[in-house]
Design a protein around this motif. Structure first.
Motif, PDB file in Angstrom:
ATOM      1  N   ASN A   1       0.895  -1.233   0.134  1.00 48.55           N
ATOM      2  CA  ASN A   1      -0.009  -0.074   0.031  1.00 48.55           C
ATOM      3  C   ASN A   1       0.929   1.062   0.094  1.00 48.55           C
ATOM      4  N   ILE A   2       2.055   1.310   1.009  1.00 52.03           N
ATOM      5  CA  ILE A   2       2.938   2.265   0.945  1.00 52.03           C
ATOM      6  C   ILE A   2       3.485   2.679  -0.413  1.00 52.03           C
ATOM      7  N   ARG A   3       3.762   1.630  -1.131  1.00 51.38           N
ATOM      8  CA  ARG A   3       4.679   1.866  -2.398  1.00 51.38           C
ATOM      9  C   ARG A   3       3.458   2.473  -3.440  1.00 51.38           C
ATOM     10  N   LYS A   4       2.385   1.914  -3.574  1.00 52.00           N
ATOM     11  CA  LYS A   4       1.417   2.385  -4.481  1.00 52.00           C
ATOM     12  C   LYS A   4       0.943   3.834  -4.299  1.00 52.00           C
ATOM     13  N   ARG A   5       0.641   4.007  -3.003  1.00 50.83           N
ATOM     14  CA  ARG A   5       0.133   5.434  -2.535  1.00 50.83           C
ATOM     15  C   ARG A   5       1.183   6.422  -2.666  1.00 50.83           C
ATOM     16  N   VAL A   6       2.390   5.997  -2.203  1.00 52.63           N
ATOM     17  CA  VAL A   6       3.513   7.118  -2.233  1.00 52.63           C
ATOM     18  C   VAL A   6       3.818   7.613  -3.771  1.00 52.63           C
ATOM     19  N   MET A   7       3.724   6.544  -4.446  1.00 51.79           N
ATOM     20  CA  MET A   7       4.105   6.908  -5.914  1.00 51.79           C
ATOM     21  C   MET A   7       2.772   7.836  -6.589  1.00 51.79           C
ATOM     22  N   ASN A   8       1.758   7.210  -6.142  1.00 51.79           N
ATOM     23  CA  ASN A   8       0.403   8.069  -6.369  1.00 51.79           C
ATOM     24  C   ASN A   8       0.457   9.352  -6.243  1.00 51.79           C
ATOM     25  N   VAL A   9       0.690   9.783  -4.753  1.00 52.88           N
ATOM     26  CA  VAL A   9       0.989  11.128  -4.442  1.00 52.88           C
ATOM     27  C   VAL A   9       2.040  11.951  -4.841  1.00 52.88           C
ATOM     28  N   LEU A  10       3.186  11.224  -5.138  1.00 58.94           N
ATOM     29  CA  LEU A  10       4.241  11.968  -5.975  1.00 58.94           C
ATOM     30  C   LEU A  10       4.018  12.137  -7.306  1.00 58.94           C
ATOM     31  N   ASP A  11       2.972  11.703  -7.925  1.00 61.78           N
ATOM     32  CA  ASP A  11       2.414  11.775  -9.150  1.00 61.78           C
ATOM     33  C   ASP A  11       1.577  12.988  -9.299  1.00 61.78           C
ATOM     34  N   ILE A  12       0.927  13.278  -7.959  1.00 60.93           N
ATOM     35  CA  ILE A  12      -0.132  14.475  -7.761  1.00 60.93           C
ATOM     36  C   ILE A  12       0.930  15.639  -7.851  1.00 60.93           C
ATOM     37  N   VAL A  13       1.885  15.462  -7.103  1.00 65.55           N
ATOM     38  CA  VAL A  13       2.824  16.809  -7.227  1.00 65.55           C
ATOM     39  C   VAL A  13       3.921  16.815  -8.012  1.00 65.55           C
ATOM     40  N   ARG A  14       3.711  16.019  -9.027  1.00 66.31           N
ATOM     41  CA  ARG A  14       4.628  15.901 -10.300  1.00 66.31           C
ATOM     42  C   ARG A  14       6.086  15.606  -9.714  1.00 66.31           C
ATOM     43  N   LEU A  15       6.410  14.847  -9.001  1.00 68.02           N
ATOM     44  CA  LEU A  15       7.798  14.553  -8.566  1.00 68.02           C
ATOM     45  C   LEU A  15       7.874  13.018  -8.658  1.00 68.02           C
ATOM     46  N   LYS A  16       7.429  12.201  -9.466  1.00 70.28           N
ATOM     47  CA  LYS A  16       7.396  10.898  -9.731  1.00 70.28           C
ATOM     48  C   LYS A  16       8.999  10.324 -10.070  1.00 70.28           C
ATOM     49  N   ASN A  17       9.390  11.209 -10.934  1.00 70.71           N
ATOM     50  CA  ASN A  17      10.810  11.077 -11.488  1.00 70.71           C
ATOM     51  C   ASN A  17      11.946  11.456 -10.298  1.00 70.71           C
ATOM     52  N   LYS A  18      11.450  11.914  -9.125  1.00 66.22           N
ATOM     53  CA  LYS A  18      12.554  12.383  -8.361  1.00 66.22           C
ATOM     54  C   LYS A  18      12.576  11.630  -7.078  1.00 66.22           C
ATOM     55  N   ALA A  19      11.789  10.414  -7.151  1.00 66.08           N
ATOM     56  CA  ALA A  19      11.431   9.568  -5.643  1.00 66.08           C
ATOM     57  C   ALA A  19      12.634   9.314  -5.080  1.00 66.08           C
ATOM     58  N   ARG A  20      13.753   9.193  -5.830  1.00 68.23           N
ATOM     59  CA  ARG A  20      15.166   8.701  -5.150  1.00 68.23           C
ATOM     60  C   ARG A  20      15.976   9.595  -4.989  1.00 68.23           C
ATOM     61  N   PHE A  21      15.601  10.844  -5.085  1.00 68.41           N
ATOM     62  CA  PHE A  21      16.365  12.056  -4.891  1.00 68.41           C
ATOM     63  C   PHE A  21      16.521  12.460  -3.212  1.00 68.41           C
ATOM     64  N   MET A  22      17.633  13.065  -2.945  1.00 72.02           N
ATOM     65  CA  MET A  22      17.823  13.467  -1.363  1.00 72.02           C
ATOM     66  C   MET A  22      17.006  15.193  -1.308  1.00 72.02           C
ATOM     67  N   PRO A  23      16.439  15.332  -0.277  1.00 67.48           N
ATOM     68  CA  PRO A  23      16.001  16.915  -0.372  1.00 67.48           C
ATOM     69  C   PRO A  23      16.832  18.003  -0.736  1.00 67.48           C
ATOM     70  N   HIS A  24      18.266  17.813  -0.517  1.00 60.96           N
ATOM     71  CA  HIS A  24      19.042  18.752  -0.790  1.00 60.96           C
ATOM     72  C   HIS A  24      19.372  18.951  -2.154  1.00 60.96           C
ATOM     73  N   GLU A  25      19.038  17.983  -2.895  1.00 57.50           N
ATOM     74  CA  GLU A  25      19.095  17.842  -4.595  1.00 57.50           C
ATOM     75  C   GLU A  25      17.927  18.479  -5.214  1.00 57.50           C
ATOM     76  N   LEU A  26      17.056  19.062  -4.377  1.00 55.04           N
ATOM     77  CA  LEU A  26      15.730  19.646  -4.903  1.00 55.04           C
ATOM     78  C   LEU A  26      15.791  21.000  -4.749  1.00 55.04           C
ATOM     79  N   SER A  27      14.966  21.723  -5.795  1.00 49.18           N
ATOM     80  CA  SER A  27      14.715  23.036  -5.568  1.00 49.18           C
ATOM     81  C   SER A  27      13.851  23.275  -4.664  1.00 49.18           C
TER      82      SER A  27
END
Ligand code: ADP
Ligand code: ADP
Length: 228
Positions: A113-139
């Motif tokens: 459930n976690i895997r499915k739902r997390v990817m689903n919300v990362l899709d809502i905020v348009r960050l699916k392609n950055k799931a493996r990034f660390m916070p400091h690598e993001l704007s």
């Protein structure tokens, strides 16, 4: 859904931050909280998620009375509430995925459930392609989108945001606003404290203005109403 009845808050140092506020926020509303610096906006929203307790008055969220709630019940309250801060508050040593998943691990959701739902919300905020990034690598805008994903991952009835665009440029702030609007359109009540005049004046949602710890204005399709 959110109701305050004659709520007061005096801090231990004697500062009277909120002085008799009564308000009713219906399910599904989008509400801006505006007002000058030091007016009591932050104290007002902090009482909604029980970061601060009122000195007197009643606060109920979905029928539970926050003023009387025992400390050990607060985590259960927060499960049905998403909170977004100006400074994101991501865990720096966890990836984007892990930061969002953490909120579901706390409620003991299954791995699948976690895997499915997390990817689903990362899709809502348009960050699916950055799931493996660390916070400091993001704007900054991307970090705020991760914090929004974390706030909504458990499908809360209410999302509280305290100056969520305070650290972002105007273009990035609009991206955040479109995401919050979309979340609101899916049924979540949104309460957002802000100094962003351009956003408030363009969105034309309910505006509650606070001055000197009291509500000075409450308009259905309101404006920011201050010069700065
Ligand atoms: P706003 O969010 O509108 O800027 P706040 O709710 O942060 O207003 O603050 C309202 C008043 O309460 C201010 O005078 C502020 O200095 C004071 N205040 C806020 N937090 C605390 C605290 N933890 N202890 C004492 N005073 C505080
Ligand atoms: P902004 O437009 O908000 O200033 P940045 O220039 O910081 O954004 O980042 C632009 C893009 O580069 C973002 O998508 C961000 O994820 C990526 N990025 C920034 N810093 C790093 C880094 N240290 N490692 C990997 N990617 C990065």
């Amino acid at each position: 859904m959110i109701e305050m009845k004659d709520v007061w808050k005096t801090y231990p140092n004697g500062v009277m931050a909120v002085n008799g506020i009564s308000v009713y926020i219906k399910k599904g509303e989008f509400v801006y909280v505006v007002g000058p610096s030091g007016a009591g906006k932050s104290t007002f929203v902090k009482m909604m998620y029980r970061e601060e307790r009122p000195t007197r008055g009643e606060i109920s969220i979905n029928g539970s009375n926050l003023a009387e709630m025992k400390e050990k019940k607060v985590p259960y309250l927060r499960r049905n509430m998403g909170i977004v801060f100006q400074d994101f508050k991501l865990l720096p040593s966890m990836t984007v995925f892990e930061n969002v998943a953490f909120a579901m691990e706390v409620i003991e959701a299954s791995k699948a459930n976690i895997r499915k739902r997390v990817m689903n919300v990362l899709d809502i905020v348009r960050l699916k392609n950055k799931a493996r990034f660390m916070p400091h690598e993001l704007s900054g805008g991307e970090q705020q989108r991760v914090s929004i994903a974390r706030a909504i991952v458990n499908s809360p009835a209410v999302l509280i945001a305290d100056e969520p665009t305070g650290n972002l440029d105007i273009e990035t702030s609009w991206e955040i606003m479109h995401i919050l609007e979309e979340i609101n359109e899916r049924g979540t009540t949104v309460v957002m404290a802000t100094h962003n005049r351009e956003i408030v004046n363009n969105m034309r949602k309910r505006v509650i203005a606070i001055e000197g710890g009291r509500i000075s204005r409450d308009e259905i399709r309101g404006r920011y109403g201050y010069e700065s």
